[in-house]
Design a protein around this motif. Structure first.
Motif, PDB file in Angstrom:
ATOM      1  N   TYR A  79       0.816  -1.216   0.000  1.00  0.00           N
ATOM      2  CA  TYR A  79       0.000   0.000   0.000  1.00  0.00           C
ATOM      3  C   TYR A  79       0.856   1.275   0.000  1.00  0.00           C
ATOM      4  O   TYR A  79       0.374   2.352  -0.361  1.00  0.00           O
ATOM      5  N   VAL A  80       2.140   1.166   0.397  1.00  0.00           N
ATOM      6  CA  VAL A  80       2.961   2.375   0.555  1.00  0.00           C
ATOM      7  C   VAL A  80       3.066   3.154  -0.754  1.00  0.00           C
ATOM      8  O   VAL A  80       2.811   4.363  -0.798  1.00  0.00           O
ATOM      9  N   ARG A  81       3.415   2.462  -1.837  1.00  0.00           N
ATOM     10  CA  ARG A  81       3.629   3.179  -3.098  1.00  0.00           C
ATOM     11  C   ARG A  81       2.355   3.876  -3.601  1.00  0.00           C
ATOM     12  O   ARG A  81       2.379   5.079  -3.865  1.00  0.00           O
ATOM     13  N   PRO A  82       1.224   3.132  -3.731  1.00  0.00           N
ATOM     14  CA  PRO A  82       0.009   3.824  -4.183  1.00  0.00           C
ATOM     15  C   PRO A  82      -0.421   4.954  -3.243  1.00  0.00           C
ATOM     16  O   PRO A  82      -0.982   5.958  -3.695  1.00  0.00           O
ATOM     17  N   PHE A  83      -0.128   4.799  -1.957  1.00  0.00           N
ATOM     18  CA  PHE A  83      -0.468   5.864  -1.010  1.00  0.00           C
ATOM     19  C   PHE A  83       0.306   7.139  -1.349  1.00  0.00           C
ATOM     20  O   PHE A  83      -0.266   8.235  -1.408  1.00  0.00           O
ATOM     21  N   VAL A  84       1.618   6.992  -1.605  1.00  0.00           N
ATOM     22  CA  VAL A  84       2.444   8.161  -1.934  1.00  0.00           C
ATOM     23  C   VAL A  84       2.013   8.742  -3.287  1.00  0.00           C
ATOM     24  O   VAL A  84       1.930   9.965  -3.447  1.00  0.00           O
ATOM     25  N   VAL A  85       1.691   7.871  -4.245  1.00  0.00           N
ATOM     26  CA  VAL A  85       1.198   8.350  -5.544  1.00  0.00           C
ATOM     27  C   VAL A  85      -0.094   9.150  -5.334  1.00  0.00           C
ATOM     28  O   VAL A  85      -0.289  10.221  -5.924  1.00  0.00           O
ATOM     29  N   GLY A  86      -0.951   8.660  -4.451  1.00  0.00           N
ATOM     30  CA  GLY A  86      -2.196   9.372  -4.127  1.00  0.00           C
ATOM     31  C   GLY A  86      -1.912  10.766  -3.568  1.00  0.00           C
ATOM     32  O   GLY A  86      -2.573  11.737  -3.929  1.00  0.00           O
ATOM     33  N   LEU A  87      -0.885  10.854  -2.704  1.00  0.00           N
ATOM     34  CA  LEU A  87      -0.510  12.165  -2.142  1.00  0.00           C
ATOM     35  C   LEU A  87      -0.048  13.095  -3.261  1.00  0.00           C
ATOM     36  O   LEU A  87      -0.418  14.268  -3.304  1.00  0.00           O
ATOM     37  N   GLN A  88       0.755  12.532  -4.172  1.00  0.00           N
ATOM     38  CA  GLN A  88       1.274  13.349  -5.287  1.00  0.00           C
ATOM     39  C   GLN A  88       0.125  13.839  -6.160  1.00  0.00           C
ATOM     40  O   GLN A  88       0.085  14.999  -6.560  1.00  0.00           O
TER      41      GLN A  88
END
Ligand SMILES: Nc1ncnc2c1ncn2[C@@H]1O[C@H](COP(=O)(O)OP(=O)(O)O)[C@@H](O)[C@H]1O
Ligand SMILES: [Mg+2]
Length: 237
Positions: free
Chosen positions: A163-172
């Protein structure tokens, strides 16, 4: 000018203090004069420092000071120009507090350690939001980066890890200036052991586990510096 970095996560036990000591050792090894500021009332960082002294494992090129309040922090930062440090790394408390705002505002780079756990991931998102808010308010360009830590090979199958990567992409996508570093810090006994007053990772005898850990931390520092350079050049372009 002195570089100021900070480790921020409102989750206690996220890995801030560990990250700070690992980075400090690597930058000090490069010949940079590093000041660590312990801004966490739990005083884990300065506790490590005290143990290093009592066990005669005092690292070269590193100094540690405590800033228990916003005012103390601002005084430390104001004194910096005179003290010829190349790099300051601030170890933040694990709770949202007025000192956190001052820590972020004093920094050029904020790094959030992220363990594969939902609370840790959310705390990194909160740090990204706090940095964005301060950038908005003051027109500053503080960079926010996330580094995964306490990673294990089986742990990479955990839902939280994935979940970490999609979470950061979501923030971006939501407009936050944040990024996920590709270098990960693994779960390593040596990272825990040094907290016991053994000095820095870089002072340890070169066993295979220490060698692996050193390679990981070196890669992390190189990635952080490359990201900063890219950001600075990008801004100038
Ligand atoms: N990559 C890692 N490998 C092994 N242990 C770690 C790692 N990162 C943190 N720890 C351990 O997890 C605990 C919490 O880490 P710490 O750095 O003190 O977090 P924080 O400063 O955010 O509260 C400590 O016992 C520390 O030794
Ligand atoms: Mg800590």
């Amino acid at each position: 000018m002195t570089k100021v970095y900070a480790a921020i996560s409102n989750k206690g036990g996220a890995g801030k203090t560990t990250l700070v000591t690992l980075l400090a050792g690597e930058y000090a090894l490069r010949g940079e004069r590093v000041l660590l500021i312990d801004a966490d009332g739990r005083l884990n960082l300065s506790g490590w420092w005290r143990l290093c002294h009592s066990k005669a494992n005092v690292p070269e090129n590193i100094d540690v000071t405590i800033a228990a309040s916003r005012r103390a922090l601002e005084m430390e930062i104001a004194r910096l120009q005179k003290n010829s440090f190349d790099l300051v790394i601030i170890d933040a408390p694990g709770v949202d507090s007025t000192i956190q705002e001052a820590i972020i505002g004093s920094s050029q780079l904020v790094i959030s350690p992220v363990q594969p756990g939902i609370k840790e991931i959310e705390a990194a998102g909160q740090a990204a939001a706090s940095v964005a808010e301060i950038n908005d308010r003051y027109g500053s360009q503080i960079l926010h980066l996330n580094v995964r830590t306490r990673i294990t090979v089986p742990g990479r199958n955990l839902e939280a890890y994935r979940y970490v990567r999609p979470f950061v992409v979501g923030l971006q996508q939501a407009g936050y200036q944040t990024a996920l570093l590709s270098t990960e810090l693994f779960e390593r006994n040596i990272y825990r052991a040094i907290q016991n007053g053994l000095g820095t990772l870089q002072m340890q005898e070169l066993s295979d586990p220490v060698r692996r850990a050193r390679r990981e931390v070196l890669t992390l520092v190189e990635e952080i510096e490359a990201t900063r350079r890219a950001k600075i050049t990008g801004d100038a372009a």
